[in-house]
Write a protein that holds these residues in place. Structure first.
Motif, PDB file in Angstrom:
ATOM      1  N   MET A   1       0.824  -1.198   0.000  1.00 16.28           N
ATOM      2  CA  MET A   1       0.000   0.000   0.000  1.00 16.28           C
ATOM      3  C   MET A   1       0.867   1.260   0.000  1.00 16.28           C
ATOM      4  SD  MET A   1      -3.123   0.946   2.613  1.00 16.28           S
ATOM      5  CE  MET A   1      -2.089   1.235   4.049  1.00 16.28           C
ATOM      6  N   VAL A   2       0.455   2.254  -0.783  1.00 14.66           N
ATOM      7  CA  VAL A   2       1.139   3.543  -0.838  1.00 14.66           C
ATOM      8  C   VAL A   2       0.113   4.613  -0.458  1.00 14.66           C
ATOM      9  CG1 VAL A   2       2.413   5.179  -2.263  1.00 14.66           C
ATOM     10  CG2 VAL A   2       2.637   2.716  -2.700  1.00 14.66           C
ATOM     11  N   LEU A   3       0.395   5.382   0.585  1.00 14.68           N
ATOM     12  CA  LEU A   3      -0.529   6.418   1.018  1.00 14.68           C
ATOM     13  C   LEU A   3      -0.580   7.559   0.006  1.00 14.68           C
ATOM     14  CD1 LEU A   3       0.103   6.712   4.865  1.00 14.68           C
ATOM     15  CD2 LEU A   3      -1.535   5.285   3.628  1.00 14.68           C
ATOM     16  N   LEU A   4      -1.647   8.343   0.072  1.00 15.62           N
ATOM     17  CA  LEU A   4      -1.869   9.426  -0.887  1.00 15.62           C
ATOM     18  C   LEU A   4      -0.680  10.373  -0.958  1.00 15.62           C
ATOM     19  CD1 LEU A   4      -3.813  10.920  -2.810  1.00 15.62           C
ATOM     20  CD2 LEU A   4      -4.780  12.054  -0.806  1.00 15.62           C
ATOM     21  N   ALA A   5      -0.129  10.738   0.190  1.00 17.97           N
ATOM     22  CA  ALA A   5       0.974  11.706   0.202  1.00 17.97           C
ATOM     23  C   ALA A   5       2.218  11.187  -0.490  1.00 17.97           C
ATOM     24  CB  ALA A   5       1.311  12.081   1.649  1.00 17.97           C
ATOM     25  N   ASP A   6       2.369   9.856  -0.567  1.00 22.54           N
ATOM     26  CA  ASP A   6       3.579   9.265  -1.140  1.00 22.54           C
ATOM     27  C   ASP A   6       3.380   8.740  -2.562  1.00 22.54           C
ATOM     28  OD1 ASP A   6       4.911   9.655   1.330  1.00 22.54           O
ATOM     29  OD2 ASP A   6       3.976   7.824   2.111  1.00 22.54           O
TER      30      ASP A   6
ATOM     31  N   ASP B   1      -0.417  19.064  -7.868  1.00 24.88           N
ATOM     32  CA  ASP B   1       0.659  18.340  -8.549  1.00 24.88           C
ATOM     33  C   ASP B   1       1.579  17.628  -7.565  1.00 24.88           C
ATOM     34  OD1 ASP B   1      -0.241  19.131 -11.055  1.00 24.88           O
ATOM     35  OD2 ASP B   1       0.950  20.974 -11.020  1.00 24.88           O
ATOM     36  N   ARG B   2       1.706  18.187  -6.363  1.00 25.11           N
ATOM     37  CA  ARG B   2       2.524  17.571  -5.324  1.00 25.11           C
ATOM     38  C   ARG B   2       1.724  17.534  -4.030  1.00 25.11           C
ATOM     39  NH1 ARG B   2       7.313  20.452  -3.728  1.00 25.11           N
ATOM     40  NH2 ARG B   2       5.909  22.248  -3.717  1.00 25.11           N
ATOM     41  N   ALA B   3       2.023  16.587  -3.175  1.00 22.64           N
ATOM     42  CA  ALA B   3       1.324  16.507  -1.897  1.00 22.64           C
ATOM     43  C   ALA B   3       1.489  17.784  -1.091  1.00 22.64           C
ATOM     44  CB  ALA B   3       1.834  15.304  -1.107  1.00 22.64           C
ATOM     45  N   ASP B   4       2.679  18.394  -1.171  1.00 23.46           N
ATOM     46  CA  ASP B   4       2.946  19.615  -0.406  1.00 23.46           C
ATOM     47  C   ASP B   4       2.115  20.797  -0.901  1.00 23.46           C
ATOM     48  OD1 ASP B   4       4.750  18.248   1.123  1.00 23.46           O
ATOM     49  OD2 ASP B   4       6.522  18.977   0.036  1.00 23.46           O
ATOM     50  N   ASP B   5       1.571  20.699  -2.118  1.00 29.52           N
ATOM     51  CA  ASP B   5       0.771  21.792  -2.667  1.00 29.52           C
ATOM     52  C   ASP B   5      -0.705  21.693  -2.286  1.00 29.52           C
ATOM     53  OD1 ASP B   5       3.057  22.689  -3.945  1.00 29.52           O
ATOM     54  OD2 ASP B   5       2.639  21.595  -5.794  1.00 29.52           O
ATOM     55  N   THR B   6      -1.095  20.656  -1.567  1.00 31.84           N
ATOM     56  CA  THR B   6      -2.498  20.444  -1.231  1.00 31.84           C
ATOM     57  C   THR B   6      -3.032  21.593  -0.382  1.00 31.84           C
ATOM     58  OG1 THR B   6      -2.133  18.051  -1.244  1.00 31.84           O
ATOM     59  CG2 THR B   6      -4.148  18.851  -0.201  1.00 31.84           C
ATOM     60  N   ASP B   7      -4.180  22.115  -0.752  1.00 30.43           N
ATOM     61  CA  ASP B   7      -4.803  23.222  -0.029  1.00 30.43           C
ATOM     62  C   ASP B   7      -5.628  22.637   1.126  1.00 30.43           C
ATOM     63  OD1 ASP B   7      -6.184  25.413   0.896  1.00 30.43           O
ATOM     64  OD2 ASP B   7      -6.753  26.158  -1.084  1.00 30.43           O
ATOM     65  N   TRP B   8      -4.962  22.393   2.247  1.00 28.03           N
ATOM     66  CA  TRP B   8      -5.629  21.769   3.382  1.00 28.03           C
ATOM     67  C   TRP B   8      -6.666  22.672   4.021  1.00 28.03           C
ATOM     68  CZ3 TRP B   8      -5.760  16.832   3.854  1.00 28.03           C
ATOM     69  CH2 TRP B   8      -4.707  16.048   3.338  1.00 28.03           C
TER      70      TRP B   8
END
Length: 419
Positions: free
Chosen positions: A261-266, A310-317
């Protein structure tokens, strides 16, 4: 016919065929004979016959058709022998004919037999949860345990609920028929709930060696497409289709080459299905227009925020938390609260998220829900509270069903104990 093969191989093939064809088989039998109990009994007898004959004669080229033919013959034989059963079915048939609706005006494209029976089982005489449970167990082919997981209730509770629904149908002599066009909107929420539960089991299998059951997920999307075509003005049907497309678009990236399993962030976002995302985004826009959005539309909007990053770090939490606030007002549930807490942790830090998760500790529906224990463990790990995190990872490991989820949790537990 294919070669007979070993008895063990044939038994596995029968199980696979029956699981794939179960819903269609029951739909065809109920349409023909009008009785769910009879349909289930003769379907089981057909499988027993397959287990006897296929090891000797080989697996037929059209195994689903073989099972249907065998089940129909068993049903006819049963009716010939049992006059009481036949009389009861005759009553059902008369009642069904009296209330037989006209064709549904959908431009010539009718739902398939399975979807028609979904609507038939969504009868308002049954409580909503019982309707969904009956559809999932009897028509979608999910096991009682899988249906229980969808409702976050014990196996025994769900078994009793399904029996109660069947007894209600039998006692009230509820006919299995496609509802009239004016009845469809009333029954649609139950059908949407059933389709989404099928997708959820496909997205994260309760048991087995694979994380995903793509056949179930794709069948749910197929049914959602029919519903959207059938009722294009129903925004929640559009929202559900959008949600499933946006989530299913990530399927290739959710496991690595070994099946782990690979989590969404990875996840490797270049492996996401961009045409499917674009299609889903179009449906999201339609589902959100024209007034207050429904729960599926809001969940689709959350999925869209993830898919547009485009990247997990760009997610608008911040936007995701705001959408979860709307969802909590529309559809308060422990799962929504759990997901919102995780989003708050991503926006405000693990301590803020952990407070919200700990507020849910006494929620009975989360007690045996392994993602809840795993989420608390992850936040405790990030806060350096490794002993508590390890305890909760062990708890999650005890509750997890599929092998990929268990391997992931074992890996996380190993990381902590090695520190």
């Amino acid at each position: 016919m294919t070669d007979p093969g070993t008895s063990a191989d044939t038994a596995l093939r029968v199980e696979a065929v029956f699981r794939e064809e179960h819903g269609r088989l029951l739909a065809a039998l109920v349409h023909r004979f009008g009785d769910l109990d009879l349909a289930e009994e003769v379907a089981s007898e057909a499988v027993e016959s397959a287990l006897r004959h296929w090891p000797v004669d080989g697996v037929p080229d059209r195994p689903g058709a073989w099972l249907l033919t065998t089940a129909r013959r068993r049903a006819v034989d049963r009716l010939r022998r049992d006059r009481t059963y036949a009389a009861r079915l005759a009553i059902l048939a008369v009642e069904s004919e009296r209330s037989e609706p006209g064709p549904i005006p959908v431009g010539g494209d009718l739902p398939d037999d399975r979807l028609e029976l979904f609507f038939a089982c969504a009868h308002p005489a049954l409580p909503p949860d019982d309707r969904i449970a009956l559809i999932l167990r009897c028509l979608a082919g999910l096991s009682t345990g899988e249906v229980a997981r969808a409702f976050l209730v014990p196996h025994k509770t769900m078994a009793q609920r399904i029996v109660r629904a069947k007894n209600k149908i039998r006692g009230a002599r509820i006919p299995f028929r496609v509802p009239r066009p004016d009845e469809l909107s009333e029954r649609l929420p139950v059908v949407l709930g059933a389709v989404y539960s099928i997708f959820t089991e496909g997205y994260a299998a309760s048991t087995g060696d694979t994380l995903q059951r793509l056949d179930l997920a794709e069948e749910a999307i197929r049914l959602a497409r029919i519903l959207h075509r059938l009722m294009p003005s129903e925004r929640e049907a559009t929202g559900l289709l959008a949600l499933m497309l946006l989530v299913h678009a990530r399927r290739a990236a959710r496991t690595d080459s070994s099946g782990a399993m690979v989590l969404l962030a990875d996840q490797d976002r270049t492996r996401w299905d961009r045409p499917m995302i674009d299609e889903g985004l179009g449906f999201v826009a339609a589902a959100l227009m024209g007034g207050r959005p429904g729960p599926y539309a809001v969940q689709a909007a959350i999925a869209a925020v993830h898919d547009e990053s485009d990247r997990a770090d760009d997610t608008d939490w911040s936007q995701i938390v705001a959408l979860y606030d709307v969802l909590c007002a529309l559809m308060p549930s422990p799962i929504v609260a759990l997901n919102r807490a995780v989003a708050v942790a991503m926006r405000d830090g693990p301590a803020a998220g952990l407070i919200l998760l700990e507020d849910l500790a006494d929620e009975p529906r989360l007690r045996d829900h392994h993602p809840y224990a795993a989420a608390r463990a992850e936040l405790l790990h990030r806060l350096g509270r490794h002993g508590e995190a390890a305890e909760l990872y062990r708890r999650a490991l005890d509750l997890a069903g599929s092998a990929p989820e268990r391997r992931y949790l074992e890996m996380k537990l190993g990381e902590i104990t090695a520190q």
